[in-house]
Design a protein around this motif. Structure first.
Motif, PDB file in Angstrom:
ATOM      1  N   THR A   1       0.834  -1.203   0.000  1.00  0.00           N
ATOM      2  CA  THR A   1       0.000   0.000   0.000  1.00  0.00           C
ATOM      3  C   THR A   1       0.865   1.248   0.000  1.00  0.00           C
ATOM      4  O   THR A   1       0.622   2.196  -0.755  1.00  0.00           O
ATOM      5  CB  THR A   1      -0.938   0.011   1.226  1.00  0.00           C
ATOM      6  N   THR A   2       1.893   1.252   0.847  1.00  0.00           N
ATOM      7  CA  THR A   2       2.807   2.402   0.896  1.00  0.00           C
ATOM      8  C   THR A   2       3.511   2.592  -0.433  1.00  0.00           C
ATOM      9  O   THR A   2       3.627   3.716  -0.949  1.00  0.00           O
ATOM     10  CB  THR A   2       3.844   2.199   2.018  1.00  0.00           C
TER      11      THR A   2
ATOM     12  N   ALA B   1       0.974   3.748  -3.313  1.00  0.00           N
ATOM     13  CA  ALA B   1       0.447   5.101  -3.099  1.00  0.00           C
ATOM     14  C   ALA B   1       1.517   6.163  -3.352  1.00  0.00           C
ATOM     15  O   ALA B   1       1.213   7.264  -3.812  1.00  0.00           O
ATOM     16  CB  ALA B   1      -0.103   5.228  -1.681  1.00  0.00           C
ATOM     17  N   SER B   2       2.773   5.807  -3.050  1.00  0.00           N
ATOM     18  CA  SER B   2       3.879   6.747  -3.258  1.00  0.00           C
ATOM     19  C   SER B   2       4.522   6.600  -4.630  1.00  0.00           C
ATOM     20  O   SER B   2       5.462   7.326  -4.955  1.00  0.00           O
ATOM     21  CB  SER B   2       4.942   6.532  -2.179  1.00  0.00           C
TER      22      SER B   2
ATOM     23  N   GLU C   1      -8.597  -4.339  -2.395  1.00  0.00           N
ATOM     24  CA  GLU C   1      -7.768  -3.281  -2.969  1.00  0.00           C
ATOM     25  C   GLU C   1      -8.003  -3.049  -4.455  1.00  0.00           C
ATOM     26  O   GLU C   1      -7.923  -1.907  -4.929  1.00  0.00           O
ATOM     27  CB  GLU C   1      -6.271  -3.596  -2.761  1.00  0.00           C
TER      28      GLU C   1
ATOM     29  N   TRP D   1      -7.883   0.648  -6.051  1.00  0.00           N
ATOM     30  CA  TRP D   1      -6.622   1.063  -6.664  1.00  0.00           C
ATOM     31  C   TRP D   1      -6.752   1.251  -8.168  1.00  0.00           C
ATOM     32  O   TRP D   1      -6.104   2.136  -8.743  1.00  0.00           O
ATOM     33  CB  TRP D   1      -5.532   0.043  -6.344  1.00  0.00           C
TER      34      TRP D   1
ATOM     35  N   GLN E   1      -7.947   4.592  -8.945  1.00  0.00           N
ATOM     36  CA  GLN E   1      -6.899   5.596  -8.719  1.00  0.00           C
ATOM     37  C   GLN E   1      -5.836   5.569  -9.825  1.00  0.00           C
ATOM     38  O   GLN E   1      -4.857   6.314  -9.760  1.00  0.00           O
ATOM     39  CB  GLN E   1      -6.213   5.326  -7.376  1.00  0.00           C
TER      40      GLN E   1
ATOM     41  N   TRP F   1      -3.751   3.207 -10.275  1.00  0.00           N
ATOM     42  CA  TRP F   1      -2.521   2.669  -9.697  1.00  0.00           C
ATOM     43  C   TRP F   1      -2.173   1.300 -10.259  1.00  0.00           C
ATOM     44  O   TRP F   1      -1.077   0.801 -10.023  1.00  0.00           O
ATOM     45  CB  TRP F   1      -2.679   2.540  -8.178  1.00  0.00           C
TER      46      TRP F   1
END
Length: 437
Positions: A69-70, A73-74, A88, A92, A95, A97
């Protein structure tokens, strides 16, 4: 420069180019039995794709969730393939991602994926993760202990029966505990079980206006029943036990009953891994007396490619291999068809050979197909899910609530104190996120 020198230089360049053509991808995965098996079967992938090297990062479930997740997201790009759940994937994907998994190959047969599972991984008509295995929940129990105690498992057991059975089959002097349940804190650990259990009690996480419901009678009944079962009839140190720990306890004959993921069935039924393989029965997840909601969840561990990956083509090749029909055949050849990753393909449950050797197959299929993720609670609620609430905030809130309930199991708080803390923290975080209406 001579012709021989030129040829030699060209050969060196060609060899150097061939060597540099190897692509290394990093796969982040969870430390459960099916994923460990996949790593053991990697020689098959290596033989078929010698140009792709796979670097494994295998983590405990809570740690895996936190790190991926970290990273995503980054946009850290640390991993090329992620092992993530159906919680997720849609969040995600929206987003941007994750990369869509278009065309996984002519032999992949995407149409064979279990509809309930594929739908949960699809956004705007595109598949954003490939299911490695899927599961619901079930009750697994020791038939020999039930017979010794003069008990017969009902077709649809309720929690009152579970309490009665746990009291009769517990023999702490012999190291046999009536029941094992998840106690380790985490939104996907103890809260997966307790959220589903609360659904069976007629409860919910939130009402229609997103107001937390931990101050209601259903959660009180859920937590008090859970604590009674575990404190009287559960193993010591249960607040540290998750799926893997309870699996080991059951396999070594220390658990009389275990309510957890259907994927565990093949591991406790395998005589190579389980001391009680020939003494296992299966039943639906219990409901409350007179109730009809078995709280059976729908979960899948899936392989997805983060948009940050610079090696998407190689990653996609790996994902296609690991979730293909051929991979199931490989597992069947090496470890027996009863041990193939379950729950993802319709054809598996139409295979008479599998049905013959997997006594848990039909119940697994029924549990998956009857999991009502669109309406997980008997109450009218504003969310979907089952053992989770399908909003981005749930990951942090669920883990925080799980810590309160794990503390109650460890004797560091009463049930009322844990529920009050859960109500307060959930209300605070949901208000901060702008949910209550």
């Amino acid at each position: 420069m001579t012709i021989r020198t030129l040829v030699g230089a060209s050969l060196v360049l060609a060899l150097t180019g061939a060597a540099s053509a190897e692509t290394t991808i990093t796969v982040a995965t969870v430390n459960n039995g099916d994923m460990i098996r996949m790593q053991r079967l990697m020689p098959d992938f290596n033989a078929k794709h010698p140009d792709i090297k796979v670097n494994w990062v295998t983590l405990e479930e809570n740690v895996l969730r936190q790190r991926v997740t970290t990273d995503i997201a980054s946009k850290g790009g640390q991993y090329d393939v992620l092992t993530i759940g159906n919680y997720e994937v849609p969040i995600w994907a929206k987003q941007n991602w994750l990369l869509p998994l278009d065309n996984l190959g002519a032999d992949y047969n995407q149409a064979d994926l279990m509809p309930q599972v594929a739908t949960a991984l699809t956004v705007d008509g595109k598949l954003y993760a490939a299911p490695f295995y899927a599961e619901s929940s079930m009750l697994m129990y020791r038939t020999d202990l039930f017979e010794k105690a003069g008990l017969k498992m009902p077709e649809n057991p309720d929690w009152d029966f579970i309490l009665q059975a746990a009291s009769k089959i517990t023999d702490k002097a012999a190291g046999v505990y009536g029941i094992c349940l998840r106690g380790k804190a985490g939104w996907g650990e103890n809260m997966a079980f307790l959220s589903a259990m609360n659904n069976t009690m007629g409860g919910a996480w939130f009402d229609k206006g997103w107001k937390a419901q931990f101050d209601g009678p259903e959660w009180k009944k859920t937590l008090s029943t859970y604590l009674e079962l575990m404190n009287k009839y559960g193993p010591p140190g249960a607040s540290s036990n998750g799926f893997n720990e309870n699996l080991a306890l059951f396999q070594t004959g220390k658990c009389g009953m275990w309510i957890d993921a259907t994927v565990a069935a093949s591991f406790i039924s395998d005589p190579k891994e389980s001391k009680v393989a020939d003494k296992v029965g299966f039943a639906p997840t219990p409901t409350r007396a007179g109730g009809s909601n078995h709280g059976n969840w729908l979960w899948s561990w899936n392989l997805a490619i983060p948009a940050s990956s610079k090696k998407a083509d190689a990653a996609k090749t790996f994902v296609a291999w690991a979730t293909s029909p051929d991979y199931l055949k490989l597992v069947a050849e090496k470890d027996g068809i009863a041990n193939v990753p379950p729950g993802t393909r319709v054809s598996l449950y139409q295979n008479p050979e599998y049905l013959k050797v997997a006594p848990f197959a039909k119940m697994t299929l029924t549990a998956i197909q009857s999991a009502n993720t669109a309406h997980p609670s008997e109450k009218e609620v504003p969310y979907t899910g089952g053992q989770f609430v399908a909003i981005p905030e749930f990951q942090a809130i669920g883990t925080a609530v799980g810590q309160q309930f794990s503390a109650a199991l460890a004797g560091k708080a009463t049930a009322d104190q844990a529920l009050a803390a859960a109500q307060a923290l959930t209300t605070r975080e949901m208000t901060r996120a702008g949910y209550p209406k």
